[in-house]
Design a protein around this motif. Structure first.
Motif, PDB file in Angstrom:
ATOM      1  N   MET A   1       1.853 -31.765  49.001  1.00  0.00           N
ATOM      2  CA  MET A   1       1.672 -30.445  48.395  1.00  0.00           C
ATOM      3  C   MET A   1       0.980 -29.525  49.397  1.00  0.00           C
ATOM      4  N   ALA A   2       1.504 -28.337  49.605  1.00  0.00           N
ATOM      5  CA  ALA A   2       0.938 -27.383  50.554  1.00  0.00           C
ATOM      6  C   ALA A   2      -0.356 -26.809  49.989  1.00  0.00           C
ATOM      7  N   SER A   3      -1.312 -26.543  50.885  1.00  0.00           N
ATOM      8  CA  SER A   3      -2.564 -25.961  50.425  1.00  0.00           C
ATOM      9  C   SER A   3      -2.370 -24.465  50.192  1.00  0.00           C
ATOM     10  N   LYS A   4      -3.194 -23.921  49.322  1.00  0.00           N
ATOM     11  CA  LYS A   4      -3.126 -22.503  48.994  1.00  0.00           C
ATOM     12  C   LYS A   4      -3.598 -21.695  50.200  1.00  0.00           C
ATOM     13  N   PRO A   5      -2.876 -20.626  50.573  1.00  0.00           N
ATOM     14  CA  PRO A   5      -3.279 -19.839  51.735  1.00  0.00           C
ATOM     15  C   PRO A   5      -4.596 -19.108  51.484  1.00  0.00           C
ATOM     16  N   ASP A   6      -5.330 -18.814  52.559  1.00  0.00           N
ATOM     17  CA  ASP A   6      -6.589 -18.085  52.481  1.00  0.00           C
ATOM     18  C   ASP A   6      -6.254 -16.597  52.438  1.00  0.00           C
ATOM     19  N   LEU A   7      -6.234 -16.041  51.228  1.00  0.00           N
ATOM     20  CA  LEU A   7      -5.813 -14.657  51.040  1.00  0.00           C
ATOM     21  C   LEU A   7      -6.958 -13.796  50.536  1.00  0.00           C
ATOM     22  N   LEU A   8      -6.905 -12.509  50.897  1.00  0.00           N
ATOM     23  CA  LEU A   8      -7.855 -11.524  50.399  1.00  0.00           C
ATOM     24  C   LEU A   8      -7.089 -10.397  49.736  1.00  0.00           C
ATOM     25  N   VAL A   9      -7.647  -9.857  48.662  1.00  0.00           N
ATOM     26  CA  VAL A   9      -7.047  -8.716  47.977  1.00  0.00           C
ATOM     27  C   VAL A   9      -7.419  -7.458  48.747  1.00  0.00           C
ATOM     28  N   ILE A  10      -6.406  -6.655  49.115  1.00  0.00           N
ATOM     29  CA  ILE A  10      -6.688  -5.423  49.850  1.00  0.00           C
ATOM     30  C   ILE A  10      -6.322  -4.167  49.077  1.00  0.00           C
ATOM     31  N   GLY A  11      -5.651  -4.338  47.943  1.00  0.00           N
ATOM     32  CA  GLY A  11      -5.276  -3.174  47.165  1.00  0.00           C
ATOM     33  C   GLY A  11      -4.572  -3.559  45.887  1.00  0.00           C
ATOM     34  N   ALA A  12      -4.152  -2.531  45.161  1.00  0.00           N
ATOM     35  CA  ALA A  12      -3.417  -2.736  43.907  1.00  0.00           C
ATOM     36  C   ALA A  12      -2.418  -1.609  43.740  1.00  0.00           C
ATOM     37  N   ILE A  13      -1.294  -1.930  43.165  1.00  0.00           N
ATOM     38  CA  ILE A  13      -0.299  -0.898  42.881  1.00  0.00           C
ATOM     39  C   ILE A  13      -0.847  -0.018  41.767  1.00  0.00           C
ATOM     40  N   ALA A  14      -0.889   1.289  42.042  1.00  0.00           N
ATOM     41  CA  ALA A  14      -1.430   2.237  41.083  1.00  0.00           C
ATOM     42  C   ALA A  14      -0.334   2.980  40.335  1.00  0.00           C
ATOM     43  N   GLY A  15       0.921   2.793  40.755  1.00  0.00           N
ATOM     44  CA  GLY A  15       2.035   3.442  40.079  1.00  0.00           C
ATOM     45  C   GLY A  15       3.098   3.866  41.068  1.00  0.00           C
ATOM     46  N   ALA A  16       4.048   4.629  40.582  1.00  0.00           N
ATOM     47  CA  ALA A  16       5.140   5.134  41.413  1.00  0.00           C
ATOM     48  C   ALA A  16       4.784   6.524  41.920  1.00  0.00           C
ATOM     49  N   HIS A  17       5.375   6.877  43.054  1.00  0.00           N
ATOM     50  CA  HIS A  17       5.223   8.220  43.598  1.00  0.00           C
ATOM     51  C   HIS A  17       6.621   8.768  43.839  1.00  0.00           C
ATOM     52  N   GLY A  18       6.996   9.788  43.105  1.00  0.00           N
ATOM     53  CA  GLY A  18       8.326  10.359  43.253  1.00  0.00           C
ATOM     54  C   GLY A  18       9.395   9.453  42.671  1.00  0.00           C
ATOM     55  N   VAL A  19      10.639   9.669  43.127  1.00  0.00           N
ATOM     56  CA  VAL A  19      11.774   8.933  42.571  1.00  0.00           C
ATOM     57  C   VAL A  19      12.505   8.095  43.614  1.00  0.00           C
ATOM     58  N   HIS A  20      11.948   7.973  44.807  1.00  0.00           N
ATOM     59  CA  HIS A  20      12.643   7.276  45.901  1.00  0.00           C
ATOM     60  C   HIS A  20      12.010   5.937  46.269  1.00  0.00           C
ATOM     61  N   GLY A  21      11.332   5.294  45.336  1.00  0.00           N
ATOM     62  CA  GLY A  21      10.804   3.959  45.583  1.00  0.00           C
ATOM     63  C   GLY A  21       9.502   3.911  46.351  1.00  0.00           C
ATOM     64  N   GLU A  22       8.766   5.002  46.373  1.00  0.00           N
ATOM     65  CA  GLU A  22       7.450   4.976  47.004  1.00  0.00           C
ATOM     66  C   GLU A  22       6.406   4.593  45.955  1.00  0.00           C
ATOM     67  N   ALA A  23       5.369   3.911  46.413  1.00  0.00           N
ATOM     68  CA  ALA A  23       4.321   3.467  45.497  1.00  0.00           C
ATOM     69  C   ALA A  23       2.999   4.123  45.833  1.00  0.00           C
ATOM     70  N   LYS A  24       2.226   4.380  44.792  1.00  0.00           N
ATOM     71  CA  LYS A  24       0.825   4.741  44.979  1.00  0.00           C
ATOM     72  C   LYS A  24       0.071   3.420  44.998  1.00  0.00           C
ATOM     73  N   VAL A  25      -0.699   3.207  46.058  1.00  0.00           N
ATOM     74  CA  VAL A  25      -1.473   1.977  46.198  1.00  0.00           C
ATOM     75  C   VAL A  25      -2.943   2.351  46.323  1.00  0.00           C
ATOM     76  N   ARG A  26      -3.769   1.740  45.504  1.00  0.00           N
ATOM     77  CA  ARG A  26      -5.220   1.924  45.600  1.00  0.00           C
ATOM     78  C   ARG A  26      -5.735   0.936  46.637  1.00  0.00           C
ATOM     79  N   ALA A  27      -6.325   1.448  47.702  1.00  0.00           N
ATOM     80  CA  ALA A  27      -6.831   0.614  48.784  1.00  0.00           C
ATOM     81  C   ALA A  27      -8.250   0.147  48.464  1.00  0.00           C
ATOM     82  N   PHE A  28      -8.525  -1.130  48.693  1.00  0.00           N
ATOM     83  CA  PHE A  28      -9.861  -1.677  48.495  1.00  0.00           C
ATOM     84  C   PHE A  28     -10.605  -1.789  49.817  1.00  0.00           C
ATOM     85  N   GLY A  29     -10.164  -1.084  50.795  1.00  0.00           N
ATOM     86  CA  GLY A  29     -10.787  -1.039  52.113  1.00  0.00           C
ATOM     87  C   GLY A  29     -10.411   0.273  52.753  1.00  0.00           C
ATOM     88  N   ASP A  30     -10.204   0.260  54.042  1.00  0.00           N
ATOM     89  CA  ASP A  30      -9.837   1.461  54.777  1.00  0.00           C
ATOM     90  C   ASP A  30      -8.402   1.858  54.414  1.00  0.00           C
TER      91      ASP A  30
END
Length: 177
Positions: A1-30
Motif C-alpha cells: 500500500m502506498a503511503s499518503k503524500p505529504d500535502l499542504l492546503v494552499i487554497g480553496a475554490i471560492a466559485g466561478a469567475h465569468g463563463v469561460h471556466g475560470e475559478a476564483k480561488v482563495r489563497a491561504f498564502g501568497d
C-alpha cells in the motif's frame, strides 16, 4: 500500500469567475504564488486541476485558468474544495515563520515547563492567528499566535512554549499587591 503524500492546503475554490471556466480561488498564502506550485491535488494526492494562468484580483482571491476543461457549473459545485500541493513544492519557511500543519500536534508547555496540552488547530477569526490548545482535561482554549504569547517553538522537539495572556495578567496583579 502506498503511503499518503505529504500535502499542504494552499487554497480553496471560492466559485466561478465569468463563463469561460475560470475559478476564483482563495489563497491561504501568497496569492501571487498560488499557481506556481504545480497541480492542485485532493487530500489523496490525485490531480484536481492544473493551473495554466493566474491573476491576483485583490485581497486573498486569485482568478485561475486551468489546463483541464471545466464548466462554470462544475466550479460552482466545487465551492469550498480545498486545494493541496506537495510540501516539497513549497519553499522552506523563513525563521519565525511556520506552516500551520507543522504546528498541529505540538506539545504546549508554559514558561515553567508545565504541560498545557497540544495544538489542535490554527484559526483566524479576523483578529489574527489563534492556536487552539487541547488541554489534558477540560475544554480547549485559544492562545494568540504572537511572539509574546508563544516565545519559543521547537519543531524538531515537537513542542512550543506558551506565555498565556492570563498568566501575564496574574503576574501584574501580584506585582500591584
Amino acid at each position: 500500500m502506498a503511503s499518503k503524500p505529504d500535502l499542504l492546503v494552499i487554497g480553496a475554490i471560492a466559485g466561478a469567475h465569468g463563463v469561460h471556466g475560470e475559478a476564483k480561488v482563495r489563497a491561504f498564502g501568497d496569492p501571487a504564488m498560488i499557481a506556481r506550485y504545480g497541480p492542485f491535488l485532493d487530500p489523496a494526492g490525485k490531480v484536481i486541476f492544473t493551473p495554466k494562468k493566474a491573476r491576483h484580483s485583490g485581497g486573498e482571491t486569485v482568478i485561475v485558468t486551468f489546463k483541464e476543461p471545466v464548466t462554470r457549473e462544475a466550479l460552482i459545485a466545487m465551492k469550498g474544495t480545498l486545494l493541496h500541493v506537495p510540501r516539497a513544492a513549497l519553499p522552506e519557511p523563513d525563521e519565525d515563520e511556520f506552516y500551520y500543519s507543522d504546528l498541529l500536534g505540538l506539545a504546549v508547555e508554559d514558561l515553567a515547563g508545565e504541560p498545557l496540552g497540544t495544538v489542535k488547530a490554527v484559526n483566524n477569526f479576523g483578529a489574527g492567528d489563534l492556536l487552539e490548545i487541547l488541554p489534558p482535561e477540560g475544554p480547549s482554549f485559544y492562545l494568540p499566535f504572537t511572539k509574546q504569547a508563544v516565545p519559543h517553538i521547537d519543531l524538531k522537539a515537537g513542542r512550543l512554549v506558551a506565555n498565556p495572556p492570563e498568566a501575564e495578567e496574574d503576574e501584574d496583579d501580584e506585582a500591584r499587591e
